[in-house]
Design an enzyme around this catalytic site. Structure first.
Site, mmCIF file in Angstrom:
data_model
loop_
_atom_site.group_PDB
_atom_site.id
_atom_site.type_symbol
_atom_site.label_atom_id
_atom_site.label_comp_id
_atom_site.label_asym_id
_atom_site.label_seq_id
_atom_site.Cartn_x
_atom_site.Cartn_y
_atom_site.Cartn_z
ATOM 1 N N GLU A 50 -24.178 41.581 18.514
ATOM 2 C CA GLU A 50 -23.191 41.665 19.628
ATOM 3 C C GLU A 50 -22.271 43.021 19.184
ATOM 4 O O GLU A 50 -22.264 43.210 18.178
ATOM 5 C CB GLU A 50 -22.265 40.372 18.976
ATOM 6 N N PRO B 144 -18.557 39.300 31.545
ATOM 7 C CA PRO B 144 -17.597 39.711 32.519
ATOM 8 C C PRO B 144 -16.618 40.622 32.308
ATOM 9 O O PRO B 144 -16.291 40.990 31.191
ATOM 10 C CB PRO B 144 -16.911 38.010 32.221
ATOM 11 N N ASN B 145 -16.287 41.320 33.344
ATOM 12 C CA ASN B 145 -15.351 42.463 33.696
ATOM 13 C C ASN B 145 -15.836 43.787 32.916
ATOM 14 O O ASN B 145 -15.105 44.699 33.186
ATOM 15 C CB ASN B 145 -13.983 41.964 32.902
ATOM 16 N N SER C 155 -13.372 47.425 21.694
ATOM 17 C CA SER C 155 -12.143 47.382 21.219
ATOM 18 C C SER C 155 -12.299 46.498 19.716
ATOM 19 O O SER C 155 -13.095 45.886 19.560
ATOM 20 C CB SER C 155 -11.100 46.886 22.099
ATOM 21 N N ASP D 187 -25.655 28.910 22.586
ATOM 22 C CA ASP D 187 -26.684 28.068 22.275
ATOM 23 C C ASP D 187 -27.817 28.933 23.003
ATOM 24 O O ASP D 187 -28.996 28.704 22.528
ATOM 25 C CB ASP D 187 -26.491 26.971 22.992
ATOM 26 N N ASN E 220 -22.831 42.495 24.906
ATOM 27 C CA ASN E 220 -21.218 42.406 24.831
ATOM 28 C C ASN E 220 -20.976 41.318 25.677
ATOM 29 O O ASN E 220 -21.039 41.396 26.751
ATOM 30 C CB ASN E 220 -20.688 43.901 25.533
ATOM 31 N N TYR F 240 -10.215 50.229 26.261
ATOM 32 C CA TYR F 240 -11.570 50.212 26.663
ATOM 33 C C TYR F 240 -12.076 51.559 26.922
ATOM 34 O O TYR F 240 -13.049 52.219 27.098
ATOM 35 C CB TYR F 240 -12.142 49.361 27.689
ATOM 36 N N ALA G 218 -15.080 38.342 27.156
ATOM 37 C CA ALA G 218 -14.388 36.992 26.917
ATOM 38 C C ALA G 218 -15.300 35.629 26.563
ATOM 39 O O ALA G 218 -14.819 34.783 25.621
ATOM 40 C CB ALA G 218 -13.497 36.699 28.037
ATOM 41 N N HIS H 20 -18.639 44.837 20.733
ATOM 42 C CA HIS H 20 -17.325 44.731 21.261
ATOM 43 C C HIS H 20 -16.614 46.393 21.417
ATOM 44 O O HIS H 20 -16.806 46.669 20.398
ATOM 45 C CB HIS H 20 -16.008 43.686 20.876
ATOM 46 N N ARG I 278 -10.598 49.587 33.911
ATOM 47 C CA ARG I 278 -9.837 48.655 33.229
ATOM 48 C C ARG I 278 -9.309 48.707 31.955
ATOM 49 O O ARG I 278 -9.989 49.249 31.131
ATOM 50 C CB ARG I 278 -10.848 47.286 33.244
ATOM 51 N N ARG J 56 -6.030 42.831 18.056
ATOM 52 C CA ARG J 56 -5.720 42.127 19.613
ATOM 53 C C ARG J 56 -5.123 40.848 19.591
ATOM 54 O O ARG J 56 -4.878 40.400 18.423
ATOM 55 C CB ARG J 56 -6.774 42.499 20.618
#
Length: 155
Positions: A103, A16-17, A107, A92, A79, A29, A82, A105, A24, A112
């Site tokens: 995984e 998301p996002n 930032s 799962d 990624n 980012y 959230a 990310h 953003r 944070r």
């Protein structure tokens, strides 16, 4: 270079996002867009002899479905945005597929807000990269390809 059927295929999956990258919160980012990241990772994949498929969704169930579909692929770089902090369903799904998953990310989540310090998805990943900016995606691809090669050599 091996033909396409011999090359590993990796799903680059964004949650998301992340479709808003470049607009953003550039302080966290940066100004690179998701399309820019996808082009860079696909180009690196081609250079390393891999195919990269890209997908993004703001919807948890769609991400779960994409992870399930990636069970037929060789690896996943994700990624989860959230969803990393609370999506047991996504965790799962990753745990249910026998596919190396890394995984990423952009930032440094540990620099944070405190709620970002916990990832429910990280424990089922074969690698975790945070705080390297968008180059983290390239590191993620290299890491998942290394995991794929290790598994092939062990088998």
């Amino acid at each position: 270079m091996p033909d396409a059927s011999d090359r590993p295929t990796v799903l680059l999956l964004n949650g998301p996002n992340l479709n808003l990258l470049g607009r953003r919160d550039p302080a966290h980012y940066g100004s690179t867009t998701l399309a820019d990241i996808e082009r860079r990772v696909a180009a690196l994949g081609a250079e390393l002899g891999a195919q990269v498929r890209c997908a993004q969704s703001n919807h948890e169930g769609e991400l779960v479905d994409l992870v399930h579909g990636a069970a037929e692929l060789d690896g996943i770089v994700i990624n989860p945005g959230a969803f990393a902090h609370y999506s047991i369903a996504l965790r799962d799904a990753v745990d249910a597929v026998d596919t190396p998953c890394v995984e990423v990310h952009i930032s440094n989540v540990y620099a944070r807000e405190e709620f970002r310090h916990t990832s429910v998805t990280a424990p089922v990943m074969q690698g975790y990269i945070a705080g390297c900016g968008v180059v983290g995606y390239e590191l993620g691809l290299r890491a998942v390809l290394t995991r794929i090669a290790e598994a092939a050599n062990a088998g």
